[in-house]
Design a protein around this motif. Structure first.
Motif, mmCIF file in Angstrom:
data_model
loop_
_atom_site.group_PDB
_atom_site.id
_atom_site.type_symbol
_atom_site.label_atom_id
_atom_site.label_comp_id
_atom_site.label_asym_id
_atom_site.label_seq_id
_atom_site.Cartn_x
_atom_site.Cartn_y
_atom_site.Cartn_z
ATOM 1 N N VAL A 180 0.835 -1.203 0.000
ATOM 2 C CA VAL A 180 0.000 0.000 0.000
ATOM 3 C C VAL A 180 0.864 1.245 0.000
ATOM 4 O O VAL A 180 2.037 1.228 0.405
ATOM 5 N N CYS A 181 0.270 2.340 -0.456
ATOM 6 C CA CYS A 181 0.973 3.629 -0.486
ATOM 7 C C CYS A 181 -0.057 4.741 -0.369
ATOM 8 O O CYS A 181 -1.272 4.500 -0.415
ATOM 9 N N ALA A 182 0.410 5.971 -0.241
ATOM 10 C CA ALA A 182 -0.490 7.116 -0.146
ATOM 11 C C ALA A 182 -1.090 7.407 -1.516
ATOM 12 O O ALA A 182 -0.418 7.251 -2.545
ATOM 13 N N PRO A 183 -2.352 7.823 -1.568
ATOM 14 C CA PRO A 183 -2.952 8.194 -2.853
ATOM 15 C C PRO A 183 -2.150 9.309 -3.526
ATOM 16 O O PRO A 183 -1.753 10.278 -2.884
ATOM 17 N N GLY A 184 -1.882 9.156 -4.808
ATOM 18 C CA GLY A 184 -1.157 10.187 -5.546
ATOM 19 C C GLY A 184 0.344 10.168 -5.365
ATOM 20 O O GLY A 184 1.049 11.013 -5.926
ATOM 21 N N SER A 185 0.871 9.226 -4.573
ATOM 22 C CA SER A 185 2.318 9.194 -4.361
ATOM 23 C C SER A 185 3.063 8.590 -5.551
ATOM 24 O O SER A 185 4.278 8.731 -5.666
ATOM 25 N N MET A 186 2.336 7.911 -6.442
ATOM 26 C CA MET A 186 2.927 7.365 -7.657
ATOM 27 C C MET A 186 2.387 8.144 -8.857
ATOM 28 O O MET A 186 1.172 8.292 -9.019
ATOM 29 N N LYS A 187 3.284 8.629 -9.694
ATOM 30 C CA LYS A 187 2.858 9.410 -10.855
ATOM 31 C C LYS A 187 2.110 8.545 -11.863
ATOM 32 O O LYS A 187 1.200 9.019 -12.546
ATOM 33 N N HIS A 188 2.516 7.276 -11.959
ATOM 34 C CA HIS A 188 1.874 6.368 -12.894
ATOM 35 C C HIS A 188 1.516 5.077 -12.165
ATOM 36 O O HIS A 188 2.276 4.603 -11.316
ATOM 37 N N ALA A 217 2.976 2.133 8.718
ATOM 38 C CA ALA A 217 1.738 2.519 8.044
ATOM 39 C C ALA A 217 1.601 4.034 7.981
ATOM 40 O O ALA A 217 1.219 4.591 6.941
ATOM 41 N N GLN A 218 1.932 4.703 9.082
ATOM 42 C CA GLN A 218 1.832 6.163 9.084
ATOM 43 C C GLN A 218 2.857 6.800 8.139
ATOM 44 O O GLN A 218 2.584 7.825 7.508
ATOM 45 N N ALA A 219 4.027 6.180 8.034
ATOM 46 C CA ALA A 219 5.024 6.676 7.079
ATOM 47 C C ALA A 219 4.492 6.564 5.658
ATOM 48 O O ALA A 219 4.680 7.477 4.830
ATOM 49 N N ALA A 220 3.814 5.464 5.360
ATOM 50 C CA ALA A 220 3.223 5.299 4.031
ATOM 51 C C ALA A 220 2.112 6.319 3.801
ATOM 52 O O ALA A 220 1.992 6.893 2.707
ATOM 53 N N VAL A 221 1.285 6.573 4.822
ATOM 54 C CA VAL A 221 0.213 7.567 4.708
ATOM 55 C C VAL A 221 0.778 8.922 4.314
ATOM 56 O O VAL A 221 0.179 9.671 3.519
ATOM 57 N N HIS A 222 1.962 9.251 4.827
ATOM 58 C CA HIS A 222 2.573 10.552 4.552
ATOM 59 C C HIS A 222 3.485 10.533 3.327
ATOM 60 O O HIS A 222 4.270 11.463 3.110
ATOM 61 N N GLY A 223 3.371 9.468 2.527
ATOM 62 C CA GLY A 223 4.038 9.453 1.232
ATOM 63 C C GLY A 223 5.503 9.109 1.230
ATOM 64 O O GLY A 223 6.216 9.421 0.275
ATOM 65 N N LEU A 224 5.984 8.422 2.289
ATOM 66 C CA LEU A 224 7.409 8.099 2.352
ATOM 67 C C LEU A 224 7.785 6.859 1.554
ATOM 68 O O LEU A 224 8.968 6.580 1.377
ATOM 69 N N GLY A 225 6.793 6.097 1.097
ATOM 70 C CA GLY A 225 7.113 4.912 0.317
ATOM 71 C C GLY A 225 5.979 3.903 0.331
ATOM 72 O O GLY A 225 4.865 4.191 0.781
ATOM 73 N N GLU A 278 -9.843 1.786 3.820
ATOM 74 C CA GLU A 278 -11.260 2.159 3.839
ATOM 75 C C GLU A 278 -11.455 3.653 4.059
ATOM 76 O O GLU A 278 -12.414 4.246 3.566
ATOM 77 N N SER A 279 -10.529 4.289 4.794
ATOM 78 C CA SER A 279 -10.625 5.725 5.039
ATOM 79 C C SER A 279 -10.086 6.550 3.881
ATOM 80 O O SER A 279 -10.271 7.768 3.856
ATOM 81 N N GLY A 280 -9.394 5.890 2.936
ATOM 82 C CA GLY A 280 -8.818 6.604 1.801
ATOM 83 C C GLY A 280 -7.429 7.146 2.047
ATOM 84 O O GLY A 280 -6.863 7.821 1.180
ATOM 85 N N ARG A 281 -6.865 6.865 3.223
ATOM 86 C CA ARG A 281 -5.509 7.367 3.500
ATOM 87 C C ARG A 281 -4.438 6.539 2.787
ATOM 88 O O ARG A 281 -3.333 7.015 2.566
ATOM 89 N N LEU A 282 -4.764 5.287 2.457
ATOM 90 C CA LEU A 282 -3.859 4.427 1.708
ATOM 91 C C LEU A 282 -4.627 3.758 0.569
ATOM 92 O O LEU A 282 -5.850 3.577 0.651
ATOM 93 N N VAL A 283 -3.896 3.389 -0.464
ATOM 94 C CA VAL A 283 -4.471 2.645 -1.579
ATOM 95 C C VAL A 283 -3.528 1.497 -1.924
ATOM 96 O O VAL A 283 -2.346 1.495 -1.542
ATOM 97 N N LEU A 284 -4.040 0.509 -2.655
ATOM 98 C CA LEU A 284 -3.187 -0.573 -3.124
ATOM 99 C C LEU A 284 -2.160 -0.022 -4.101
ATOM 100 O O LEU A 284 -2.504 0.694 -5.047
ATOM 101 N N ALA A 285 -0.895 -0.333 -3.856
ATOM 102 C CA ALA A 285 0.167 0.102 -4.768
ATOM 103 C C ALA A 285 0.254 -0.794 -5.998
ATOM 104 O O ALA A 285 0.774 -0.386 -7.038
ATOM 105 N N PHE A 286 -0.247 -2.013 -5.869
ATOM 106 C CA PHE A 286 -0.232 -2.977 -6.965
ATOM 107 C C PHE A 286 -1.390 -3.941 -6.751
ATOM 108 O O PHE A 286 -1.558 -4.490 -5.662
#
Length: 310
Positions: free
Chosen positions: A183-191, A240-248, A262-270
């Motif tokens: 999982v990763c933060a929404p928008g943290s991956m350009k593609h 998990a919180q590091a991922a929420v803040h876009g660290l990886g 479910e809250s939208g703070r993280l999304v599936l990265a793959f």
């Protein structure tokens, strides 16, 4: 009539009672060890200085060993005293903990359970209200641990273990597999990542206690890799919180990731099914098999396991 093992042990214990010091003398020795003077120890214990000195002299006379090195300005412990006070401090701490637990649950029935932080917070804690409802006379005392863990240095009756059946001299109750998802933060991956290999272009977050989890995950999806680097975290919740803040990208247990997704703070990265990397177990020493609060807890946990859920 041949004496039983219990009667022989009890007789031996009684015969050694003359070596058992009083609690007050142990407290005096511990305070002097910590504070360095009889006056400071007296203040700490709400006693007079002469009372502390009397307790120390009485303890030395009882043990027949010089425990205190005295000079005009300071009291220090002899090597024998230092070794003795270390053991005494552990016993005093255990006695204090037992007293607190007795006051918290005068009806008896305390269970000391050592837990892994993320598992305890996200999976176990939400279910404990049900246990309390069915067993109101059993108090669960939770303390967290990180791997490695040993019952030899713990007052725990049981512990939550993750990995394999690789602990010696314990019994196991299988709880649930550790299903993980990337999982990763929404928008943290350009593609969007279309293949697992695409994740390697992004920072991967790692857990200190299981630094090879990413390698295991890639191996399970038939894309073996090795030598992966990235930031280390001591707990899944912190990662998990590091991922929420876009660290990886974090590889998180589903019971940790679910709320964040479910809250939208993280999304599936793959997009991929969850992968099971190991198993969570309840483990307990064989000496505690018949301990009633543990038996109640084991029976209750068996009904909580996913394969038995309705």
């Amino acid at each position: 009539m041949k004496p039983t093992h219990f009667s022989m042990s009890f007789t031996s214990m009684i015969s050694q009672r003359r070596f058992l010091p009083s609690i007050s003398s142990l407290l005096a020795l511990e305070a002097v060890s910590r504070l360095g003077s009889a006056s400071a120890a007296a203040k700490d214990l709400s006693l007079t200085q002469s009372a502390v000195s009397h307790q120390l002299k009485q303890l030395e006379a009882q043990m027949g060993v010089r425990l205190i090195a005295r000079d005009k300005m300071k009291l220090t412990l002899t090597p024998a005293g230092q070794e003795f006070v270390q053991e005494a401090r552990l016993l005093l701490e255990r006695l204090s903990q037992a007293s607190i637990k007795l006051r918290a649950n005068p009806a008896g029935g305390s269970l000391n359970l050592s837990i892994l932080p993320a598992f305890g917070l996200h999976w176990l804690a939400p279910r404990l209200k049900d246990f309390n409802h069915h067993h109101p006379n059993v108090s669960i005392n939770l303390q967290t641990h990180k791997l490695p863990f040993s019952f030899d240095n713990s007052s725990s009756h049981a512990a939550i273990h993750y990995g394999k059946r690789d602990w010696p001299d314990v019994n196991y109750l299988e709880l649930l597999p550790n299903h993980v998802i990337p999982v990763c933060a929404p928008g943290s991956m350009k593609h969007p990542v279309k293949t697992a290999k695409g994740l390697l272009a992004h920072p991967l977050l790692h857990l200190e206690t299981h630094p090879d989890s990413w390698e295991q995950w890639f191996g399970h999806i038939q894309h073996p890799v090795s030598g992966l680097k990235g930031s280390l975290f001591d707990q899944s919740s912190t990662m998990a919180q590091a991922a929420v803040h876009g660290l990886g990208v974090a590889l998180l247990p589903t019971f940790v990731a679910q709320e964040e997704v479910e809250s939208g703070r993280l999304v599936l990265a793959f997009e991929c099914p969850p992968v099971a990397l190991g198993m969570y177990y309840l483990v307990w020493p064989k000496a505690h098999v018949q301990y009633s609060p543990l038996k109640h807890f084991r029976d209750w946990l068996e009904a909580q396991r996913p394969e038995q859920s309705s």
